[in-house]
Design a protein around this motif. Structure first.
Motif, PDB file in Angstrom:
ATOM      1  N   PRO A  87      -2.421  -7.846   1.292  1.00  0.00           N
ATOM      2  CA  PRO A  87      -3.108  -7.387   0.226  1.00  0.00           C
ATOM      3  C   PRO A  87      -3.294  -5.771   0.410  1.00  0.00           C
ATOM      4  N   GLU A  88      -3.659  -5.295   1.633  1.00  0.00           N
ATOM      5  CA  GLU A  88      -4.085  -3.993   2.114  1.00  0.00           C
ATOM      6  C   GLU A  88      -2.877  -2.990   2.012  1.00  0.00           C
ATOM      7  N   ASP A  89      -1.679  -3.748   2.159  1.00  0.00           N
ATOM      8  CA  ASP A  89      -0.657  -2.646   1.958  1.00  0.00           C
ATOM      9  C   ASP A  89      -0.148  -2.313   0.538  1.00  0.00           C
ATOM     10  N   THR A  90      -0.912  -2.750  -0.262  1.00  0.00           N
ATOM     11  CA  THR A  90      -0.638  -2.452  -1.597  1.00  0.00           C
ATOM     12  C   THR A  90      -0.774  -0.957  -1.759  1.00  0.00           C
ATOM     13  N   ALA A  91       0.227  -0.306  -2.400  1.00  0.00           N
ATOM     14  CA  ALA A  91       0.085   1.278  -2.723  1.00  0.00           C
ATOM     15  C   ALA A  91       1.269   1.714  -3.218  1.00  0.00           C
ATOM     16  N   VAL A  92       1.282   3.011  -3.512  1.00  0.00           N
ATOM     17  CA  VAL A  92       2.444   3.656  -3.753  1.00  0.00           C
ATOM     18  C   VAL A  92       3.097   4.304  -2.491  1.00  0.00           C
ATOM     19  N   TYR A  93       4.309   3.843  -2.401  1.00  0.00           N
ATOM     20  CA  TYR A  93       5.050   4.231  -1.010  1.00  0.00           C
ATOM     21  C   TYR A  93       6.116   5.346  -1.400  1.00  0.00           C
ATOM     22  N   TYR A  94       5.805   6.317  -0.739  1.00  0.00           N
ATOM     23  CA  TYR A  94       6.479   7.860  -0.780  1.00  0.00           C
ATOM     24  C   TYR A  94       7.512   8.038   0.339  1.00  0.00           C
ATOM     25  N   CYS A  95       8.716   8.281   0.207  1.00  0.00           N
ATOM     26  CA  CYS A  95       9.581   8.841   0.942  1.00  0.00           C
ATOM     27  C   CYS A  95       9.408  10.326   1.235  1.00  0.00           C
TER      28      CYS A  95
END
Length: 115
Positions: A87-95
């Motif tokens: 759950p702590e990997d939840t985020a907006v991921y940007y390249c």
């Protein structure tokens, strides 16, 4: 001009897997470094993983052993294989791409891990 287009985000249960992709296009001669960062509301954007043109890798401690970054230089594409998601990997991921001393960013893709 350089464009980065991400894909592959989504909703997954804890313990599951997702694969992110990011393709760079435009005025590109050499991409020195490509990588992934992530950000949650109210916090600074943080490095997840990066890979250099020579193949040098760098991972955040929090994802070591779970995430794998790779790139296809011929396609100007970088991938992030994410396993054992938490759950702590939840985020907006940007390249991100470093090209001729300039940083370029994608629009971001949401990754949500439910418990």
């Amino acid at each position: 001009q350089v464009q980065l287009v991400e894909s592959g985000g989504g909703l997954v249960q804890a313990g599951g897997s997702l694969r992110l992709s990011c393709a760079a296009s435009g005025s590109i001669f050499t991409i020195n470094v490509m990588g992934w960062y992530r950000q949650v509301p109210g916090k600074q954007r943080e490095l997840v993983a990066i890979i250099s043109a020579g193949g040098t890798l760098n991972y955040a401690d929090s994802v070591k052993g779970r995430f794998t970054i790779s790139r296809d230089s011929a396609k100007n594409t970088v991938y992030l294989e994410m396993n054992s998601l938490k759950p702590e990997d939840t985020a907006v991921y940007y390249c991100n791409a470093l090209i001729s001393r300039s940083h370029y960013w994608g629009q971001g893709t949401q990754v949500t891990v439910s418990s």
